[in-house]
Design a protein around this motif. Sequence first.
Motif, PDB file in Angstrom:
ATOM      1  N   GLU A   1      15.063 -11.060   6.790  1.00 50.97           N
ATOM      2  CA  GLU A   1      14.656 -11.236   5.401  1.00 50.97           C
ATOM      3  C   GLU A   1      13.504  -9.789   5.713  1.00 50.97           C
ATOM      4  O   GLU A   1      13.501  -9.271   4.878  1.00 50.97           O
ATOM      5  CB  GLU A   1      13.139 -12.156   5.567  1.00 50.97           C
ATOM      6  N   ASP A   2      12.962  -9.608   6.659  1.00 53.87           N
ATOM      7  CA  ASP A   2      12.476  -7.586   6.794  1.00 53.87           C
ATOM      8  C   ASP A   2      13.670  -6.837   6.999  1.00 53.87           C
ATOM      9  O   ASP A   2      12.708  -6.374   5.769  1.00 53.87           O
ATOM     10  CB  ASP A   2      11.284  -8.302   8.183  1.00 53.87           C
ATOM     11  N   THR A   3      14.266  -6.800   7.645  1.00 56.78           N
ATOM     12  CA  THR A   3      15.534  -6.337   7.750  1.00 56.78           C
ATOM     13  C   THR A   3      15.865  -6.105   6.065  1.00 56.78           C
ATOM     14  O   THR A   3      15.519  -4.820   5.642  1.00 56.78           O
ATOM     15  CB  THR A   3      16.394  -6.679   8.564  1.00 56.78           C
TER      16      THR A   3
ATOM     17  N   VAL B   1      15.815  -2.606   1.249  1.00 58.73           N
ATOM     18  CA  VAL B   1      15.181  -1.900  -0.342  1.00 58.73           C
ATOM     19  C   VAL B   1      14.428  -1.241  -0.500  1.00 58.73           C
ATOM     20  O   VAL B   1      14.477  -0.323  -1.118  1.00 58.73           O
ATOM     21  CB  VAL B   1      15.013  -3.307  -1.041  1.00 58.73           C
ATOM     22  N   LEU B   2      13.311  -1.617   0.591  1.00 58.56           N
ATOM     23  CA  LEU B   2      11.953  -0.664   0.607  1.00 58.56           C
ATOM     24  C   LEU B   2      12.042   0.593   0.411  1.00 58.56           C
ATOM     25  O   LEU B   2      11.445   2.103  -0.814  1.00 58.56           O
ATOM     26  CB  LEU B   2      11.103  -1.473   1.015  1.00 58.56           C
ATOM     27  N   LEU B   3      12.583   1.219   1.109  1.00 56.97           N
ATOM     28  CA  LEU B   3      12.805   2.707   2.065  1.00 56.97           C
ATOM     29  C   LEU B   3      14.075   3.785   1.334  1.00 56.97           C
ATOM     30  O   LEU B   3      13.313   4.876   0.893  1.00 56.97           O
ATOM     31  CB  LEU B   3      13.463   2.941   3.359  1.00 56.97           C
ATOM     32  N   PRO B   4      14.718   2.815   0.396  1.00 58.04           N
ATOM     33  CA  PRO B   4      14.941   4.079  -0.659  1.00 58.04           C
ATOM     34  C   PRO B   4      14.778   4.456  -1.180  1.00 58.04           C
ATOM     35  O   PRO B   4      14.532   5.351  -2.067  1.00 58.04           O
ATOM     36  CB  PRO B   4      16.603   2.714  -0.607  1.00 58.04           C
TER      37      PRO B   4
ATOM     38  N   THR C   1       5.871  15.496   3.233  1.00 56.68           N
ATOM     39  CA  THR C   1       5.486  16.473   4.263  1.00 56.68           C
ATOM     40  C   THR C   1       5.429  15.116   5.781  1.00 56.68           C
ATOM     41  O   THR C   1       5.682  15.192   6.737  1.00 56.68           O
ATOM     42  CB  THR C   1       4.081  17.083   4.885  1.00 56.68           C
ATOM     43  N   GLU C   2       4.971  13.692   4.990  1.00 55.17           N
ATOM     44  CA  GLU C   2       4.548  13.094   6.279  1.00 55.17           C
ATOM     45  C   GLU C   2       5.361  11.959   6.199  1.00 55.17           C
ATOM     46  O   GLU C   2       6.069  11.405   7.271  1.00 55.17           O
ATOM     47  CB  GLU C   2       3.005  11.933   6.444  1.00 55.17           C
ATOM     48  N   PHE C   3       5.527  11.313   5.028  1.00 58.76           N
ATOM     49  CA  PHE C   3       6.357   9.730   5.124  1.00 58.76           C
ATOM     50  C   PHE C   3       8.037  10.470   4.948  1.00 58.76           C
ATOM     51  O   PHE C   3       8.956   9.356   5.244  1.00 58.76           O
ATOM     52  CB  PHE C   3       5.903   9.038   3.794  1.00 58.76           C
ATOM     53  N   LYS C   4       8.068  10.912   4.270  1.00 59.37           N
ATOM     54  CA  LYS C   4       9.922  11.449   3.934  1.00 59.37           C
ATOM     55  C   LYS C   4      10.424  11.702   5.915  1.00 59.37           C
ATOM     56  O   LYS C   4      11.784  10.829   5.613  1.00 59.37           O
ATOM     57  CB  LYS C   4      10.375  12.317   3.496  1.00 59.37           C
ATOM     58  N   PRO C   5      10.328  12.189   6.328  1.00 59.15           N
ATOM     59  CA  PRO C   5      10.753  12.540   7.269  1.00 59.15           C
ATOM     60  C   PRO C   5      10.689  11.291   8.255  1.00 59.15           C
ATOM     61  O   PRO C   5      12.337  11.056   9.052  1.00 59.15           O
ATOM     62  CB  PRO C   5      10.107  13.199   7.915  1.00 59.15           C
ATOM     63  N   VAL C   6      10.166  11.030   8.243  1.00 59.02           N
ATOM     64  CA  VAL C   6       9.932   9.589   9.432  1.00 59.02           C
ATOM     65  C   VAL C   6      10.264   8.212   8.726  1.00 59.02           C
ATOM     66  O   VAL C   6      11.310   7.433   9.255  1.00 59.02           O
ATOM     67  CB  VAL C   6       8.394   9.079   9.244  1.00 59.02           C
ATOM     68  N   ALA C   7      10.347   8.293   7.392  1.00 62.02           N
ATOM     69  CA  ALA C   7      11.391   6.616   7.228  1.00 62.02           C
ATOM     70  C   ALA C   7      12.749   7.120   6.912  1.00 62.02           C
ATOM     71  O   ALA C   7      12.984   5.422   6.868  1.00 62.02           O
ATOM     72  CB  ALA C   7      10.596   6.883   4.814  1.00 62.02           C
ATOM     73  N   GLN C   8      12.889   8.404   6.819  1.00 66.44           N
ATOM     74  CA  GLN C   8      14.465   8.578   6.496  1.00 66.44           C
ATOM     75  C   GLN C   8      14.822   8.068   8.086  1.00 66.44           C
ATOM     76  O   GLN C   8      16.208   7.708   8.133  1.00 66.44           O
ATOM     77  CB  GLN C   8      14.418  10.149   6.099  1.00 66.44           C
TER      78      GLN C   8
ATOM     79  N   PHE D   1       0.557  -1.155   0.084  1.00 63.92           N
ATOM     80  CA  PHE D   1       0.244   0.086  -0.018  1.00 63.92           C
ATOM     81  C   PHE D   1       0.928   1.062   0.041  1.00 63.92           C
ATOM     82  O   PHE D   1       0.895   2.398   0.035  1.00 63.92           O
ATOM     83  CB  PHE D   1      -1.305   0.212   0.807  1.00 63.92           C
ATOM     84  N   GLY D   2       2.207   0.606   0.599  1.00 64.80           N
ATOM     85  CA  GLY D   2       3.050   2.184   0.446  1.00 64.80           C
ATOM     86  C   GLY D   2       2.679   4.064  -1.094  1.00 64.80           C
ATOM     87  O   GLY D   2       3.042   4.771  -0.259  1.00 64.80           O
TER      88      GLY D   2
END
Length: 866
Positions: free
Chosen positions: A801-803, A808-811, A838-845, A769-770
Amino acid sequence: MLSPNDKKLEKLDPFYRPSMSKQKTSAEIISEARNALRTVGTQRPFTPRENQRKLFGPASSRTPENRPPSSFSLHASSFESSDSRPISGARLSPLELKPKAPASPSMEEEPCLAFPKPPVDPAKIRRISSARARLFRAASQGTLLPDRTLPPAESKKTVESKETAVMGDPMVKINGIYLTDSNAVGHLKSHPLQLTYDGGFSEIKEQEMFKGTTSLPSHLRSGGDHGKRRSRASSYFHGSDLSGPHTRAVSKADVQEKETETEADEVFWNTRIAPILHQLEKEENIETICAACTQLHHALEEGNMLGNKFKRRTVLLKTLYKLVDIGSDLLSLKLAKIILALKVSRKNLLNVCKLIFKISRSEKNDSLIENDSILESLLGVLRSEDLQTNLEAFLYCMGAIKFISGNPRFLDEMISKDAVEILMNLIKQINENTKKCGTCLPNSGHLLVQMTATLRNLVDSPLARSKMLSLSALPQLCMVMGQYVADKDICTNIARIFSKLTSYHDCCVALANYSRCYALFLKLINKYQQKQDLVVRIVFILGNLTAKNNQAREQFSKEKGSIPTLLSLFHTFYQLDQCAEKRAAGAEQRQAPRPRAQAEDVLIKLTRVLANLAIHPGIGPALAASPRAVGLLLATLEYKSIEDCEELVINTTATINNLSYYQVKNSVIQDKKLYIAELLIKLLVSNNMDGILEAVRVFGNLSQDHDICDFIVQKNVHKFMIALLDAEHQDVCFSACGVLLNLTVDKDKRVILKEGGGIKKLVDCLRHFGPTDWQLACLVCKTLWNFSENITNASSCFGDEDTNTLLVLLPSFLDEELALDGSFDQDLRNYHKLQWETEFKPVAQQLLNRIQSHHTFLEPLPIPSF
């Protein structure tokens, strides 16, 4: 060793930790609003179709003795043989020439008087003879002299003759000699009566013989009706200006032209009209008569003989009236169309409208009405006739139009023929008259019932709705509602109109901007509190107005007694519904599934209004702190199951969800949070996914409290939340993830994410869903961030596996070109970009930096495709 930046990251607070001192960002407010504050939708109240076509349906508040009849008998004798236009009511200036008394009694007793000789002009004699012949023929057929009004140019011509007959007086003046009734008859027996008129209509003398009569004709008698004498006199003088001090003669050219037109009409009548009338009088076959009526209408139209100025109109109407007794619906429609085209008035207009109304009561006649285009004639009556003079005729005319409008086949035709404009013009007239006089027109309420019912049918068309907006129809209808607040039928019809219109955004905005409507709706609720059919529509309208308009919420709440009125209504129908439940429970068997009760329908619409009002930051906290409001909502959840009434339970839960958003000290929701959580478990274990979603949303707000988190773990609700992460519905995953995020604020409860494969399911939600839901992606990253607060090794924390998947997903999600590479239009792309930045980028980084700093696997990983 951790770098200084990593040490700073380690000190960050877990997401969703309640903090009164920390100011929320706009992105956080938007994100929380998705989970907390929502508007609620519902279906428009159902209006059953009436089995029979009547002026007033079975649900009408009018008693049979207080309303006009829908059934009646109608015959040829119901029509008046002589039809004239209504008297204007204007007082005419008196004539300057007053009749003089006879010089001596001998003049009255003279058996024979010498009349002045007519002019010896041969051409004029020929014209007089021709006119006299026509008059003899008309008299032999029993024809009355018809009413005729001349054009303004001719109406200014005056009489300049001493040979005058003065009517409406005990004495009659003929050629300068005054006669009483008795000796006037004597003179008429021995001498032909010459009525001479040298101006206005024509310059001819018409002569009529009265053989064997004992009295003067009705228009020459002094004892006759004054109104008829005035009408008949006007037909002789043809609108000549008699009030002026001087008169002027008509030129011979004008006279000759008028005579030519008269002779042409005579020829057209004898050759085209008279044969058809003869056929109508003799023919017995219905189909042939109908065909002859169609032919007659075309002939009259061709000869410009329609309207009320036609010379032989009375003869024609007499023939048509006689055919009404045949009783054929098809024939009656054709007759009615011609009679209306001849511009009848008063009683005849009423009867012809009744005739059409009677035919339109049967649905099988709709095809006949459509083929004969009678609709245009009916709309013509409303457009051209005077409302106050013909109120009863308008009633039956509107009744027929109302029946026709119930057939979808007629909608386009009615709208194209300006039905909306005509009806709104009449409503405006009624409003202005009421405002001017201070009282409503007598019996105008009956007419408004028909008009509003017709508009209710018309507003199904987009074009009609557009016209209603352009005509400012909504404020006019509100004015009618206010003036006729005691007439439940009118108010119900207008409420039905508004319930349809406010389902569309532009109409909803137009009504919301009319500030007086809120007080009006509250007044109606208080007056008709137990009238379900009206109240349910008023509440539905309020739900539409407050759904997407914060100004409407505020304006409604500022009206005196607005919230108490809604809560009082809620209590009334809550009790009615409980009584209905007890009666249903006492029954031994239920033959069929229980239909939605009327009381339930009102409660459904009411909870929707409360949920929408709670979105306003000034109203929501007040409702959350109201013991009465919260008590009624919780009582509804107590005794209602989602299997019995799905929509009511879901709406009630949604309202509690909106109220639970406000973390205020005096909140009744906070005081009863554990009891609410117990009630919500019933929804979680149901098979209704919508009910489950609403319950999870409430838990999302309540789980910010430590006691509720303990309750969730004790009751194993968290396992249910983890299981919901597998749902294919994004909103379900979002709400469940919100509850898990709040649980991970407590360090002792973070371990629950490893139960049931919680970490893996969160990563799967991020993958699936991302790319299309950055709010959900942000929520997943926040949950993983809280979970990994005391991380020492990424693999041991998340698993290998999840790590690797997260690395891969976050970058890839942080790469703008990859993250926003979708088939979006520009507006949607801009919206996604705003959420992403505004929402995803700061947290994901932050999360990516934490994982990388605690991960030793340095081999490059492929970027997956989405």
